[in-house]
Each structure stands twice: as C-alpha cells, then as structure tokens.
Design a protein around this motif. Structure first.
Motif, short mmCIF file in Angstrom:
data_model
loop_
_atom_site.label_atom_id
_atom_site.label_comp_id
_atom_site.label_asym_id
_atom_site.label_seq_id
_atom_site.Cartn_x
_atom_site.Cartn_y
_atom_site.Cartn_z
N GLY A 1 15.56 157.62 29.24
CA GLY A 1 15.53 157.63 27.76
C GLY A 1 14.59 156.23 27.35
O GLY A 1 14.74 155.85 26.20
N PHE A 2 14.14 155.51 28.40
CA PHE A 2 13.46 154.44 28.06
C PHE A 2 12.31 154.65 26.76
O PHE A 2 11.82 153.66 26.07
CB PHE A 2 12.67 153.66 29.04
CG PHE A 2 13.62 152.77 30.13
CD1 PHE A 2 14.72 152.71 29.74
CD2 PHE A 2 13.19 152.87 31.51
CE1 PHE A 2 15.67 151.90 30.47
CE2 PHE A 2 14.12 152.23 32.03
CZ PHE A 2 15.44 151.67 31.67
N GLY A 3 11.84 155.83 26.77
CA GLY A 3 11.00 156.08 25.58
C GLY A 3 11.44 156.00 24.34
O GLY A 3 10.59 155.55 23.42
N LEU A 4 12.76 156.08 24.08
CA LEU A 4 13.23 155.87 22.86
C LEU A 4 13.06 154.37 22.33
O LEU A 4 13.76 154.13 21.12
CB LEU A 4 14.90 156.17 22.81
CG LEU A 4 15.24 157.59 23.30
CD1 LEU A 4 16.55 157.91 23.31
CD2 LEU A 4 14.44 158.42 22.15
N TRP A 5 13.26 153.35 23.30
CA TRP A 5 12.93 151.96 22.94
C TRP A 5 11.63 151.66 22.59
O TRP A 5 11.44 150.49 21.98
CB TRP A 5 13.55 151.15 24.07
CG TRP A 5 14.84 150.76 24.27
CD1 TRP A 5 15.55 149.80 23.64
CD2 TRP A 5 15.99 151.67 24.75
NE1 TRP A 5 16.88 150.12 23.82
CE2 TRP A 5 17.13 150.83 24.77
CE3 TRP A 5 15.99 152.90 25.50
CZ2 TRP A 5 18.42 151.58 24.98
CZ3 TRP A 5 16.99 153.42 25.91
CH2 TRP A 5 18.36 152.86 25.90
N LEU A 6 10.48 152.59 22.60
CA LEU A 6 9.47 152.17 22.50
C LEU A 6 8.83 151.61 20.99
O LEU A 6 8.65 150.44 20.88
CB LEU A 6 8.16 153.07 22.81
CG LEU A 6 6.72 152.78 22.97
CD1 LEU A 6 5.85 153.82 23.65
CD2 LEU A 6 6.06 152.80 21.28
N GLN A 7 9.32 152.27 20.25
CA GLN A 7 9.01 151.76 18.80
C GLN A 7 10.09 150.77 17.96
O GLN A 7 9.46 149.78 17.53
CB GLN A 7 9.16 153.18 17.69
CG GLN A 7 8.08 154.13 17.98
CD GLN A 7 7.67 154.98 16.80
OE1 GLN A 7 8.27 154.86 15.89
NE2 GLN A 7 6.46 155.64 17.06
N PRO A 8 11.35 150.79 18.33
CA PRO A 8 12.07 149.78 17.86
C PRO A 8 11.65 148.39 18.56
O PRO A 8 11.69 147.40 17.86
CB PRO A 8 13.59 150.00 18.29
CG PRO A 8 13.50 151.09 19.21
CD PRO A 8 12.11 151.77 18.79
#
Length: 392
Positions: free
Chosen positions: A18-25
């Motif tokens: 799920g690391f891609g979920l952190w890209l924008q924040p």
C-alpha cells in the motif's frame, strides 16, 4: 512451519503493497515532487535486491530465524523514519535503505529457503504457491486497512501503527527455526562454487532476465497507478479498491501457479504470465478509463501479479538443489529489484518530464513480450555435476 512462513510473508508484503497510497499525502505536505517519493521507493527496491543475496546466504548458513528477527526490527525502524523524515534524503534513508534491507530478510528468498529444505520435492512448488498466496492475501487485507488508517489518524500515525505491526514477525520467526543440520546442510559445494555454477548456466540467466521484467511491471503499477487514476479524474477510493483487487486475485494466481507447477513445465507457465500481462496493459490503455475498466484490469493483473514467484523459485530449486536456495533465489530476486528500481523511478522521472505515464506503460508492454520469449529456453532438469571423489 508453513503457516508461520505464510504469516511472515503476509505481513511483510501486505504492508509494502500500500505504499502508493502515501505518495500524494506525503508529497503534498512536505512540498516534494513525485520523483522524490518515487526515488525513495526505487532505492527501497534496489536495496531489497542488493541485500537479498546476503540475507539469503546468511539464512542458508545460520538458519532463517536470526535473519527474520533482524529484518523485523529494521522494518519497524524504517517505517518510523519514513514518518518522521522532513527531507528527501532522510525519507530515502528510511523508506528506501532501511525498508529495502528489512524486506530482504522477511520475504520470499529467506522463507522459501526454509520451505525448500523441509518440503518434499514433489510438493515444493505447491508449498511455495501457498506461501505466495498468503502474501497476496496480505496485500488484499492491508490496502483498505492502510487507507483507513491514513484517513482516520493521518499518514504519519498510520506508519507508526504499521511499525508496531511489523514487530509481529519476531514471534512468527520461532516457527521457522530449523535444526542445525537442516539450516546448514552438509555438501561438497561451497557458496563460491554454487554461484559460479549458477551464473555459468544459461537457464539461470534467462530466469534472471525474465524476473527483471516482473519487477519493473508490478512496482510501477503498484506505486504509480493511484496517481495515474487520480490524474484522470477518478476518486482515491477507486485506486484503493483496485490495489485490494490485485491482492485478492493474486491469491488465486499464486496458488494456481504453484499448483500447476507440479504438473506443467514451469517455463510455459512463466512465459504465459508475461505474455498475458502485456495483453492486459494494451487493452487497459485502449478502452475508456472508468471504475469498471480499472477493476477488471486490476483483477486480471492480480491473477498475474506474483504468480511468477512460485515457479521461478521452484525452477531454481529443481535445477540446483536446496542447499543454497535462499542465496540463489536472492540473486534472481536482485534482477527483479533492479527492474523495480527502474519501473518506479522512471514512472516518476518520465511523468515529471512529460506530464504523463504513457511512455512507461508502453515500456512495460515491450518488456512483457521480451520476458515471455526469454523463459521459453529454460531447461528445468537438475544440473549435471561431476562426481566428487571421497575425501579422507
């Protein structure tokens, strides 16, 4: 042992999926470019690959137990640093170097070494498929959990919670302890001789080349697809659902690949997987982008996602035996991670340069065709070794 190995892979692979979920924040709050985040993820994959042969060699020599404990502690530390970092360099150190080294000691190469030494050859591919399927279930389970944590307590606190969760690998490591004779099997071949033999063997080189493509494709999609979908006007929930579907259908794909590997030539399975990935990407890029098309693509890619892992590692064990399986699997995985580095970094680099992910999508298609062809000449039979004379 199989249950504990599956749980270790579930945690280690589930958290990272799920690391891609952190890209924008992360990039929005820190004021960083997407390339900064992508570079840290690229370093993570490269560090994972470079540390893999070392972690595998240590596990082959001393057993997986100590390697798993060190990996768990590094995993927790890397997640904490990832949450506290206020500069791109510090973020790369935590999310890149520390987490990469942690994953080398808590994922497939180390766990598959234990399985290979303790499961009968006629069941080995199946057992590896079960473990990979568990890791896939972890991806399905953890993506909505991580998205909920980010939305509920913020992206930093979410990382701290995951750091605590990663420490659960330590008690699970006790289930992977091996007797000394099993952890360090007797044999005439040294590590140096095993490496020289493997790299001189054409089939090992073809497997390694194909695994490079696997890394490029899955890490590019896993990290950049949430942002790709948001750029095209789809909500973050679509991306979360897509990543969860990849994890769910990956359970089916990895188990099926492991089971089929008991009955069909594994090179055919690998070649088919890579060819179907290219077909799936071409169709995805040429149909209207809607939530429905995203979910269909995610489901198809999920079946093909990590289904390369059981047959690839089973072929290595079949050709070279299990004495140095973790180390040789680590070297094959190094190629995978070099591909991962390029996939995630080029995704950010070419996006910043062109404002689009299109070029990287088509690179993925071309590489899939190459990997489909590269696996066809692989010879799966045990390597012929000259008889070693008895020593006084």
């Amino acid at each position: 042992m199989l249950l504990c190995g599956a749980m270790v892979v579930t945690l280690a692979m589930g958290i990272r999926h799920g690391f891609g979920l952190w890209l924008q924040p992360v990039t929005m709050e820190r004021g960083w470019s997407r390339e900064t985040f992508a570079f840290a993820m690229a370093v993570q994959n490269l560090a994972w690959g470079l540390a893999g042969p070392v972690a595998g060699g240590l596990a082959d020599r001393y057993g997986a137990f100590r390697v798993l404990i060190a990996g768990s502690l590094l995993y927790a530390g890397g997640l904490v640093v990832m949450g506290l970092a206020t500069s791109g360099l510090a973020f790369t150190g935590g999310a890149g170097l520390m987490l990469g080294m942690a994953q080398s000691g808590t994922t497939y190469a180390v766990v598959y070494g234990v399985i290979g030494r303790n499961v009968a050859p006629e069941r080995r591919s199946w057992a590896m498929g079960v473990t990979a399927a568990a890791g896939s279930f972890g991806q399905f389970l953890m993506v909505p959990v991580e998205n909920g944590l980010i939305g509920g307590i913020g992206w930093q606190n979410a990382l701290f919670v995951l750091a605590c969760a990663s420490l659960a690998i330590i008690p699970l490591a006790f289930g992977l302890r091996e007797p000394a004779a099993s952890a360090r099997p007797a044999g005439a071949q040294s590590m140096r001789e095993a490496l020289r033999e493997a790299f001189a063997y054409p089939s090992f080189r073809w497997l390694t080349a194909g695994y490079f493509v696997c890394g490029f494709q899955v890490v590019f999609i896993g990290v950049h697809m949430p942002s790709y979908l948001k750029d095209h006007g789809l909500s973050p929930n679509v991306a979360t659902t897509a990543l969860a579907l990849i994890g769910l259908f990956n359970v089916v794909g990895t188990y099926a690949a492991g089971s089929l590997g008991q009955r069909l030539p594994k090179r055919w399975i690998l070649s088919t997987i890579y060819a179907l990935r290219s077909v799936a990407i071409v169709v995805f890029l040429n149909v209207p982008l809607t939530p429905a098309s995203v979910y269909v693509f995610a489901s198809v890619m999920g079946v093909l996602w990590l289904s390369t892992v059981p047959p690839t590692n089973a072929v290595v064990a079949q050709i070279f035996g299990v004495q140095y399986l973790s180390m040789l699997g680590g070297f094959v995985f190094l190629s995978h991670q070099v591909g991962s580095f390029l996939g995630v970094w080029l995704g950010g680099r070419l996006y910043d340069a062109t404002g689009s992910y299109d070029v990287v999508w088509w690179i993925s298609v071309a590489l899939g065709v190459f990997a489909a062809l590269a696996n066809l000449p692989v010879r799966e039979g045990a390597i012929a070794r000259p008889a070693v004379p008895a020593r006084a």
